[in-house]
Design a protein around this motif. Structure first.
Motif, mmCIF file in Angstrom:
data_model
loop_
_atom_site.group_PDB
_atom_site.id
_atom_site.type_symbol
_atom_site.label_atom_id
_atom_site.label_comp_id
_atom_site.label_asym_id
_atom_site.label_seq_id
_atom_site.Cartn_x
_atom_site.Cartn_y
_atom_site.Cartn_z
ATOM 1 N N HIS A 217 0.850 -1.397 0.197
ATOM 2 C CA HIS A 217 -0.528 0.176 -0.109
ATOM 3 C C HIS A 217 1.061 1.171 0.022
ATOM 4 O O HIS A 217 2.309 1.282 -0.067
ATOM 5 C CB HIS A 217 -0.874 -0.101 0.990
ATOM 6 N N ASP A 219 2.241 5.163 -1.743
ATOM 7 C CA ASP A 219 2.301 5.846 -3.520
ATOM 8 C C ASP A 219 3.195 5.124 -3.569
ATOM 9 O O ASP A 219 4.909 4.990 -3.316
ATOM 10 C CB ASP A 219 2.484 7.340 -2.546
ATOM 11 N N TYR A 220 2.841 4.819 -4.571
ATOM 12 C CA TYR A 220 3.830 3.397 -4.985
ATOM 13 C C TYR A 220 5.203 4.180 -6.027
ATOM 14 O O TYR A 220 6.384 4.151 -6.165
ATOM 15 C CB TYR A 220 3.600 2.537 -5.678
ATOM 16 N N GLN A 234 2.818 -4.395 -7.725
ATOM 17 C CA GLN A 234 1.112 -3.924 -8.023
ATOM 18 C C GLN A 234 0.655 -4.909 -7.253
ATOM 19 O O GLN A 234 0.214 -5.838 -7.852
ATOM 20 C CB GLN A 234 1.342 -4.179 -9.456
ATOM 21 N N TYR A 235 -0.019 -4.606 -5.774
ATOM 22 C CA TYR A 235 -0.749 -4.507 -5.811
ATOM 23 C C TYR A 235 -2.776 -4.767 -5.564
ATOM 24 O O TYR A 235 -3.625 -5.164 -5.688
ATOM 25 C CB TYR A 235 -0.512 -5.197 -3.794
ATOM 26 N N GLU A 236 -2.709 -3.481 -6.237
ATOM 27 C CA GLU A 236 -3.352 -2.285 -6.545
ATOM 28 C C GLU A 236 -4.466 -3.496 -7.855
ATOM 29 O O GLU A 236 -5.358 -3.376 -7.864
ATOM 30 C CB GLU A 236 -3.100 -1.536 -6.820
ATOM 31 N N LYS A 239 -5.299 -6.757 -7.110
ATOM 32 C CA LYS A 239 -6.768 -6.891 -6.256
ATOM 33 C C LYS A 239 -8.030 -6.555 -7.014
ATOM 34 O O LYS A 239 -9.042 -7.161 -7.323
ATOM 35 C CB LYS A 239 -6.702 -5.918 -5.184
ATOM 36 N N ALA A 240 -7.506 -5.665 -8.041
ATOM 37 C CA ALA A 240 -8.439 -5.016 -9.042
ATOM 38 C C ALA A 240 -8.843 -6.044 -10.148
ATOM 39 O O ALA A 240 -10.518 -6.195 -10.370
ATOM 40 C CB ALA A 240 -8.255 -3.840 -9.888
ATOM 41 N N GLU A 252 -13.894 -1.089 -12.069
ATOM 42 C CA GLU A 252 -13.235 -1.076 -11.297
ATOM 43 C C GLU A 252 -11.672 -1.589 -11.786
ATOM 44 O O GLU A 252 -10.447 -1.032 -11.335
ATOM 45 C CB GLU A 252 -13.368 -1.690 -9.807
ATOM 46 N N ALA A 256 -8.431 1.017 -12.181
ATOM 47 C CA ALA A 256 -6.717 0.123 -11.240
ATOM 48 C C ALA A 256 -5.939 0.348 -13.440
ATOM 49 O O ALA A 256 -4.568 0.991 -13.023
ATOM 50 C CB ALA A 256 -7.453 -1.065 -11.099
ATOM 51 N N ARG A 259 -4.953 3.605 -13.278
ATOM 52 C CA ARG A 259 -3.772 4.014 -11.938
ATOM 53 C C ARG A 259 -2.460 3.464 -12.555
ATOM 54 O O ARG A 259 -1.381 4.075 -12.213
ATOM 55 C CB ARG A 259 -4.404 3.799 -11.158
ATOM 56 N N HIS A 260 -2.356 2.231 -12.839
ATOM 57 C CA HIS A 260 -1.121 1.620 -13.186
ATOM 58 C C HIS A 260 -0.310 1.835 -14.176
ATOM 59 O O HIS A 260 1.076 2.503 -14.455
ATOM 60 C CB HIS A 260 -1.498 -0.315 -13.856
#
Length: 440
Positions: A217, A219-220, A234-236, A239-240, A252, A256, A259-260
């Motif tokens: 978690h 700010d990558y 890249q856990y975000e 999860k997505a 969703e 994501a 953001r990626h």
């Protein structure tokens, strides 16, 4: 980032589980690492060119309670076994990534035991964040910071120069021995300033080493900038992927992926749909028919993909929050790939197909995503880079649908029929729960 990482696809193994090692530490050396050697050709045939190893250093139990970062865990073998595994991997074109636990050490680590025995005067007292009781006596354990409340995991004091020197020495030693990089365990719990002190020193001697941090978690991009790591996990996106497929909410996933793209402006993340710390993707998905959808996303978006050993066979396993709760996702493997059950073969072939597609489009490493159509149960997007383009379309519905897919052409993977191929009005007809990757 080293140039070779552009083509890296990791096959990730948790060694202690893979070889069926006993749970508790022992000083009896059992030569088990060579069992991994027997699986290297399997990894190459899958399409991987990297072997990402979980902990291999001496520990008390699961590998993340390390007691000697300079010694191979006797349950796995010895230095010669490690050297032979690395040599065998390199002979097959497989890079080797080690798992470095530098946020904490096991409670039985000699540096901490010296503190218990000798108190504040112990040379290693500076390694830890300690609170001494009044009237300390030998054998009395001071209060100490832990990793996430686990008493067996003693947090290091990363403001101490001696800790920075020690970590630099450990990382350099194993790179000297042939490793190609490090996964930095629990990197999110370590100050970025510590990594910014250590990693440049490591790179002075090994400029081609790949250094990636486990960051769940936060700010990558900021972590990468401040720490000087090459990448983080890249856990975000992980999860997505499973969450959007389970919920029938591909908005969703589209969010994501946006953001990626932002992360790719700073670094290329380590991407995955499974690892040794999470429930297997085949168990995480409510409908296993959507496993190909997850893989299609993993292998078409920017990133450095990692496949957790067994996921390519559709292994199942649920992680539980209890003692031994990781066992189901860290099982022993057969002596050889020939002993695998046949039901995993279709998933293995799908991995081969998608990894092969990625190798034919190596620009995907830094590709950007543009949504073409998004709805709860349908999504299409274009991936572009270096003047090239692919289109991906997903359908979660129970019936056949036609999804807008502007510019889509020849079908490269999956199933579907393209209408008006190559035009802005192109669309792809997908079967129920279908997916497709198309030339752009």
């Amino acid at each position: 980032m080293p140039d070779w990482v552009q083509d890296a696809v990791w096959w990730h193994v948790y060694p202690l589980g893979f070889v069926g090692a006993e749970r508790e530490a022992t000083e009896v050396v059992t030569h088990r690492l060579d069992r991994l050697t027997g699986w290297l050709d399997y990894a190459v045939e899958l399409g991987a060119n990297g072997l990402a190893l979980g902990p291999v250093f001496a520990s008390s139990t699961h590998g993340y309670d390390t007691v000697d970062h300079g010694r191979i865990d006797p349950r796995l073998g010895d230095d010669d076994d490690f050297d032979e595994l690395v040599a065998a991997a390199h002979e097959r074109g497989l890079r080797v990534l080690l798992d470095g636990v530098f946020n904490h050490v096991g409670r039985e680590h000699p540096a901490f035991q010296a503190v218990v025995d000798r108190g504040p005067d112990a040379p290693s007292a500076a390694w830890f964040r300690l609170c001494w009781p009044d009237g300390w006596q030998p054998g009395v354990v001071p209060e100490y910071d832990t990793f996430e409340g686990h008493g067996q995991l003693v947090a290091l004091d990363h403001s101490a120069p001696v800790v920075a020197d020690w970590v630099t020495e450990v990382m350099t030693h194993w790179l000297d021995r042939g490793a190609d990089g490090w996964r930095l365990d629990a990197a999110y719990a370590v100050p970025t300033s510590f990594w910014a002190t250590v990693l440049p020193r490591v790179r002075e001697q090994h400029p081609e080493a790949y250094l990636v941090g486990e960051v769940i978690h936060g700010d990558y991009a900021q972590v990468v900038r401040e720490s000087t790591m090459d990448a983080v996990t890249q856990y975000e996106l992980w999860k997505a992927i499973w969450s959007s497929l389970n919920d029938g909410n591909l908005h969703e996933l589209a969010h994501a992926l946006g953001r990626h793209d932002g992360f790719l402006d700073t670094f290329v993340p380590l991407t995955f749909v499974g690892n040794h710390d999470v429930t297997r993707i085949a168990s995480r998905l409510d409908d296993v028919a959507h496993l190909p959808h997850a893989l299609a996303v993993l292998f078409t978006v920017g990133g450095t993909p990692s496949v957790y050993a067994g996921d390519e066979q559709a292994f199942t396993g649920v992680k539980e929050d209890r003692a031994g709760g990781d066992d189901a996702v860290r099982p022993p493997f057969p002596e050889s790939p020939d002993e695998l059950a046949p039901f995993g073969e279709p998933t293995r072939r799908l991995h081969q197909e998608l990894i092969g597609l990625r190798r034919r489009h190596r620009w995907l490493h830094t590709a950007r995503v543009t949504p073409l159509h998004r709805d709860n149960r349908q999504l299409s997007y274009a991936v572009t880079g270096e003047g090239q383009r692919l289109v991906v379309a997903l359908n979660l519905a129970d019936g056949e649908v036609t999804v807008p897919a502007g510019g889509a052409g020849e079908l490269l993977a999956g199933a579907g029929a393209v209408r008006q191929p190559g035009s802005d009005r192109a669309a792809v007809s997908l079967p129920a729960h279908g997916w497709a990757i198309l030339a752009g």
